[in-house]
Write a protein that holds these residues in place. Structure first.
Motif, PDB file in Angstrom:
ATOM      1  N   ARG A  56       0.808  -1.219   0.000  1.00 10.30           N
ATOM      2  CA  ARG A  56       0.000   0.000   0.000  1.00 10.30           C
ATOM      3  C   ARG A  56       0.842   1.271   0.000  1.00 10.30           C
ATOM      4  O   ARG A  56       0.386   2.322  -0.451  1.00 10.30           O
ATOM      5  CB  ARG A  56      -0.932   0.001   1.216  1.00 10.30           C
ATOM      6  CG  ARG A  56      -1.975  -1.097   1.201  1.00 10.30           C
ATOM      7  CD  ARG A  56      -3.031  -0.817   0.171  1.00 10.30           C
ATOM      8  NE  ARG A  56      -4.046  -1.889   0.133  1.00 10.30           N
ATOM      9  CZ  ARG A  56      -5.081  -1.882  -0.677  1.00 10.30           C
ATOM     10  NH1 ARG A  56      -5.258  -0.883  -1.517  1.00 10.30           N
ATOM     11  NH2 ARG A  56      -5.948  -2.876  -0.678  1.00 10.30           N
ATOM     12  N   GLY A  57       2.048   1.186   0.556  1.00 12.71           N
ATOM     13  CA  GLY A  57       2.927   2.357   0.573  1.00 12.71           C
ATOM     14  C   GLY A  57       2.479   3.440   1.542  1.00 12.71           C
ATOM     15  O   GLY A  57       2.781   4.619   1.319  1.00 12.71           O
ATOM     16  N   VAL A  58       1.793   3.061   2.639  1.00 11.79           N
ATOM     17  CA  VAL A  58       1.297   4.083   3.564  1.00 11.79           C
ATOM     18  C   VAL A  58       2.461   4.753   4.294  1.00 11.79           C
ATOM     19  O   VAL A  58       3.536   4.174   4.471  1.00 11.79           O
ATOM     20  CB  VAL A  58       0.297   3.511   4.591  1.00 11.79           C
ATOM     21  CG1 VAL A  58      -0.883   2.870   3.893  1.00 11.79           C
ATOM     22  CG2 VAL A  58       0.975   2.518   5.529  1.00 11.79           C
ATOM     23  N   ARG A  59       2.235   5.988   4.728  1.00  8.05           N
ATOM     24  CA  ARG A  59       3.262   6.762   5.413  1.00  8.05           C
ATOM     25  C   ARG A  59       2.835   7.158   6.814  1.00  8.05           C
ATOM     26  O   ARG A  59       3.525   7.915   7.487  1.00  8.05           O
ATOM     27  CB  ARG A  59       3.586   8.010   4.585  1.00  8.05           C
ATOM     28  CG  ARG A  59       3.960   7.673   3.147  1.00  8.05           C
ATOM     29  CD  ARG A  59       4.378   8.867   2.355  1.00  8.05           C
ATOM     30  NE  ARG A  59       5.655   9.378   2.804  1.00  8.05           N
ATOM     31  CZ  ARG A  59       6.399  10.229   2.113  1.00  8.05           C
ATOM     32  NH1 ARG A  59       5.979  10.652   0.929  1.00  8.05           N
ATOM     33  NH2 ARG A  59       7.534  10.662   2.579  1.00  8.05           N
ATOM     34  N   ASP A  60       1.685   6.638   7.258  1.00  7.05           N
ATOM     35  CA  ASP A  60       1.151   6.965   8.574  1.00  7.05           C
ATOM     36  C   ASP A  60       0.496   5.708   9.146  1.00  7.05           C
ATOM     37  O   ASP A  60      -0.315   5.062   8.468  1.00  7.05           O
ATOM     38  CB  ASP A  60       0.122   8.097   8.440  1.00  7.05           C
ATOM     39  CG  ASP A  60      -0.311   8.670   9.786  1.00  7.05           C
ATOM     40  OD1 ASP A  60      -0.456   7.888  10.743  1.00  7.05           O
ATOM     41  OD2 ASP A  60      -0.517   9.898   9.875  1.00  7.05           O
ATOM     42  N   PHE A  61       0.858   5.360  10.365  1.00 11.43           N
ATOM     43  CA  PHE A  61       0.272   4.159  10.985  1.00 11.43           C
ATOM     44  C   PHE A  61      -1.245   4.250  11.078  1.00 11.43           C
ATOM     45  O   PHE A  61      -1.935   3.226  11.064  1.00 11.43           O
ATOM     46  CB  PHE A  61       0.876   3.946  12.382  1.00 11.43           C
ATOM     47  CG  PHE A  61       2.325   3.545  12.361  1.00 11.43           C
ATOM     48  CD1 PHE A  61       2.700   2.288  11.910  1.00 11.43           C
ATOM     49  CD2 PHE A  61       3.311   4.420  12.784  1.00 11.43           C
ATOM     50  CE1 PHE A  61       4.041   1.909  11.872  1.00 11.43           C
ATOM     51  CE2 PHE A  61       4.642   4.056  12.759  1.00 11.43           C
ATOM     52  CZ  PHE A  61       5.021   2.804  12.298  1.00 11.43           C
ATOM     53  N   ASN A  62      -1.800   5.455  11.174  1.00 13.62           N
ATOM     54  CA  ASN A  62      -3.250   5.612  11.267  1.00 13.62           C
ATOM     55  C   ASN A  62      -3.972   5.142  10.013  1.00 13.62           C
ATOM     56  O   ASN A  62      -5.188   4.930  10.032  1.00 13.62           O
ATOM     57  CB  ASN A  62      -3.608   7.071  11.541  1.00 13.62           C
ATOM     58  CG  ASN A  62      -3.451   7.428  13.007  1.00 13.62           C
ATOM     59  OD1 ASN A  62      -3.646   6.586  13.875  1.00 13.62           O
ATOM     60  ND2 ASN A  62      -3.066   8.660  13.285  1.00 13.62           N
ATOM     61  N   ASP A  63      -3.232   4.995   8.890  1.00 10.12           N
ATOM     62  CA  ASP A  63      -3.853   4.529   7.649  1.00 10.12           C
ATOM     63  C   ASP A  63      -3.945   3.008   7.571  1.00 10.12           C
ATOM     64  O   ASP A  63      -4.497   2.463   6.607  1.00 10.12           O
ATOM     65  CB  ASP A  63      -3.073   5.058   6.442  1.00 10.12           C
ATOM     66  CG  ASP A  63      -3.166   6.568   6.295  1.00 10.12           C
ATOM     67  OD1 ASP A  63      -4.194   7.127   6.726  1.00 10.12           O
ATOM     68  OD2 ASP A  63      -2.216   7.186   5.782  1.00 10.12           O
ATOM     69  N   MET A  64      -3.411   2.321   8.577  1.00 10.75           N
ATOM     70  CA  MET A  64      -3.444   0.857   8.587  1.00 10.75           C
ATOM     71  C   MET A  64      -4.782   0.404   9.163  1.00 10.75           C
ATOM     72  O   MET A  64      -4.917   0.151  10.368  1.00 10.75           O
ATOM     73  CB  MET A  64      -2.264   0.308   9.389  1.00 10.75           C
ATOM     74  CG  MET A  64      -0.926   0.688   8.799  1.00 10.75           C
ATOM     75  SD  MET A  64       0.468  -0.014   9.732  1.00 10.75           S
ATOM     76  CE  MET A  64       1.845   0.474   8.683  1.00 10.75           C
ATOM     77  N   LEU A  65      -5.782   0.296   8.312  1.00  6.98           N
ATOM     78  CA  LEU A  65      -7.168   0.208   8.743  1.00  6.98           C
ATOM     79  C   LEU A  65      -7.507  -1.078   9.486  1.00  6.98           C
ATOM     80  O   LEU A  65      -8.466  -1.104  10.274  1.00  6.98           O
ATOM     81  CB  LEU A  65      -8.091   0.378   7.527  1.00  6.98           C
ATOM     82  CG  LEU A  65      -7.897   1.697   6.743  1.00  6.98           C
ATOM     83  CD1 LEU A  65      -8.863   1.749   5.566  1.00  6.98           C
ATOM     84  CD2 LEU A  65      -8.078   2.902   7.656  1.00  6.98           C
ATOM     85  N   ASN A  66      -6.777  -2.156   9.242  1.00 10.12           N
ATOM     86  CA  ASN A  66      -7.107  -3.402   9.937  1.00 10.12           C
ATOM     87  C   ASN A  66      -6.234  -3.634  11.167  1.00 10.12           C
ATOM     88  O   ASN A  66      -6.196  -4.737  11.712  1.00 10.12           O
ATOM     89  CB  ASN A  66      -7.005  -4.595   8.983  1.00 10.12           C
ATOM     90  CG  ASN A  66      -5.579  -4.815   8.477  1.00 10.12           C
ATOM     91  OD1 ASN A  66      -4.747  -3.907   8.543  1.00 10.12           O
ATOM     92  ND2 ASN A  66      -5.323  -5.998   7.946  1.00 10.12           N
ATOM     93  N   VAL A  67      -5.520  -2.593  11.596  1.00 16.74           N
ATOM     94  CA  VAL A  67      -4.728  -2.659  12.822  1.00 16.74           C
ATOM     95  C   VAL A  67      -5.483  -1.888  13.900  1.00 16.74           C
ATOM     96  O   VAL A  67      -5.903  -0.741  13.686  1.00 16.74           O
ATOM     97  CB  VAL A  67      -3.324  -2.056  12.614  1.00 16.74           C
ATOM     98  CG1 VAL A  67      -2.528  -2.075  13.913  1.00 16.74           C
ATOM     99  CG2 VAL A  67      -2.578  -2.821  11.522  1.00 16.74           C
ATOM    100  N   ALA A  68      -5.649  -2.503  15.057  1.00 18.05           N
ATOM    101  CA  ALA A  68      -6.407  -1.876  16.136  1.00 18.05           C
ATOM    102  C   ALA A  68      -5.793  -0.537  16.536  1.00 18.05           C
ATOM    103  O   ALA A  68      -4.566  -0.381  16.513  1.00 18.05           O
ATOM    104  CB  ALA A  68      -6.472  -2.806  17.339  1.00 18.05           C
ATOM    105  N   LYS A  69      -6.660   0.409  16.925  1.00 17.23           N
ATOM    106  CA  LYS A  69      -6.190   1.754  17.231  1.00 17.23           C
ATOM    107  C   LYS A  69      -5.128   1.783  18.331  1.00 17.23           C
ATOM    108  O   LYS A  69      -4.125   2.503  18.194  1.00 17.23           O
ATOM    109  CB  LYS A  69      -7.375   2.657  17.615  1.00 17.23           C
ATOM    110  CG  LYS A  69      -6.981   4.119  17.783  1.00 17.23           C
ATOM    111  CD  LYS A  69      -8.194   5.005  17.990  1.00 17.23           C
ATOM    112  CE  LYS A  69      -7.766   6.467  18.129  1.00 17.23           C
ATOM    113  NZ  LYS A  69      -8.946   7.359  18.315  1.00 17.23           N
ATOM    114  N   PRO A  70      -5.271   1.041  19.442  1.00 16.08           N
ATOM    115  CA  PRO A  70      -4.211   1.055  20.466  1.00 16.08           C
ATOM    116  C   PRO A  70      -2.854   0.622  19.906  1.00 16.08           C
ATOM    117  O   PRO A  70      -1.827   1.170  20.277  1.00 16.08           O
ATOM    118  CB  PRO A  70      -4.728   0.080  21.523  1.00 16.08           C
ATOM    119  CG  PRO A  70      -6.209   0.101  21.359  1.00 16.08           C
ATOM    120  CD  PRO A  70      -6.440   0.251  19.885  1.00 16.08           C
TER     121      PRO A  70
END
Length: 403
Positions: A56-70
């Motif tokens: 996906r090439g994301v640059r922000d952990f918040n964009d990892m949608l299937n990873v729990a917020k904590p």
């Protein structure tokens, strides 16, 4: 008498958070274990991160949608997804791009190494020329990069990050936006970065472990997913590492040859004094995986009056007899201060005809990016160029003062 004001205590430097961009699978697992995760979760989280970072090439952990917020918050507290910075970009009239890439400092006395990386677009593919070292030790006399001293090897992450920076800039990750100021291949199934060549700054086989591990990341089918047959490692002939390159990496091989006898090659490629042509070609004949379907490319720069005669062409044919080879003829790309000139076009065509008629493919590489010093043999970090200009100006001013 006024009492002296107490000196303020120096503020503690915030620790530098490591970036996971460019990490291997093993390194991702090690990073997750520092968070105290159980072994079963480490494996699962590492697979998630791998997908988001490299596919996906994301640059922000918040964009990892299937990873729990904590978990996203915890990752952001300890790590980043930061890439090296593009310090400068030049776009050639032919669409070639050259990036001056600045790496993050590795310590308190490191201001951040700089390397050059070149992107060459064509209608059906895009080739990225990556560097493996900062500078070079080989001192090939026709190569601008060879006039720059070696600073250090690049890490695995720094090699991989060059591909990630290019894909970011070219809109090559899902949802990315291609630049409008130049040529970028497009169309169904066409990737902006489809080929990678280790032909930038440095000798890849003098940084073998990091190059090998970087190739492992680049070719992983669940991430960047480049084909091994679309990755070429070019070497000036570090003979002891050739077998390991073929066995452990399985990439295409290119040999920076440029001469047909040891006397001339000793001058053009001084490494030849350590690994002469006979030993180099013996290692090529034993290269794992070499076949007519996976031919070894022999690079031959065309230098006027040096190595471009019909006799040299015939000698080259004899030298490579029996090898699954193709011969890539490279018109010399001039750079400030060089003593060499490019062979005349008629001379190059005559040389190519002799090689072709002997049964070898002998394409003449079209010079790309000459106007921005991005062509083969022209790379040299901007910092080094500025230092050279400063030295030249100082010498000129001293000379004037002595007159």
């Amino acid at each position: 008498m006024n009492a002296a004001l107490p000196l303020a205590a120096p503020s503690a430097l915030a620790p530098i958070k490591p970036s996971l961009a460019g990490a291997t699978r093993t390194e991702l697992g090690d990073a997750l274990r520092t968070l105290g995760l159980p072994a079963r979760e480490v494996k699962m989280r590492a697979a998630q991160l791998w997908h988001w970072i490299y596919f996906r090439g994301v640059r922000d952990f918040n964009d990892m949608l299937n990873v729990a917020k904590p978990m996203r918050i915890l990752l952001a507290e300890r790590f980043t997804l930061e890439r090296p910075a593009i310090a400068a970009e030049q776009v050639s009239s032919d669409g070639t791009r050259k990036w001056l890439i600045k790496m993050k400092p590795t310590g308190p006395f490191d201001k951040g190494a700089e390397i050059e990386c070149v992107y060459i677009p064509e209608a059906d593919r895009g080739t990225l020329c990556v560097s493996s070292q900062v500078g070079c030790t080989l001192n090939c006399t026709f190569c601008h990069t060879g006039t720059q001293k070696l600073v250090r090897n690049l890490t695995t992450a720094e090699i991989v990050a060059q591909v990630m920076v290019a894909r970011d800039r070219l809109g090559d990750f899902p949802g990315g936006v291609a630049p409008t100021d130049g040529i970028v291949p497009s169309g169904e199934g066409v990737r902006a970065v489809s080929n990678v060549v280790f032909m930038g700054m440095g000798e890849p086989l003098y940084n073998f472990d990091c190059v090998r591990d970087a190739i492992g990341v680049l070719t992983d089918g669940e991430g960047l997913s480049l084909s091994k047959r679309r990755i070429t490692v070019s070497t000036s002939g570090v003979v002891p590492q050739l077998e390991a390159l073929g066995r452990e990496c399985g990439t295409m091989l290119a040999i920076s040859l440029h001469a047909t006898n040891d006397d001339l090659r000793d001058t053009l490629v001084p490494l030849n004094k350590k690994y002469p042509i006979h030993d180099l070609l013996a290692a090529c004949r034993a290269y794992p995986g070499a076949s007519n379907a996976r031919r070894i490319t022999f690079e031959y720069v065309m230098l006027k009056g040096v190595n471009d005669t019909p006799a040299e062409a015939r000698a080259l044919v004899r030298l490579l007899k029996g090898l699954p080879a193709k011969i890539n003829l490279i018109p010399f790309n001039p750079w400030p201060g060089t003593v060499y000139e490019c062979s005349d076009w008629e001379t190059i065509e005559r040389f190519s005809d002799i090689v072709f008629n002997a049964g070898y493919a002998s394409p003449v590489r079209t010079p790309r990016g000459r106007d921005i010093l991005a062509a083969c043999g022209q790379l040299k970090s901007e910092t080094e160029k500025l230092r050279a200009r400063a030295r030249m100006m100082l010498e000129e001013s001293l000379a004037v003062g002595l007159e």
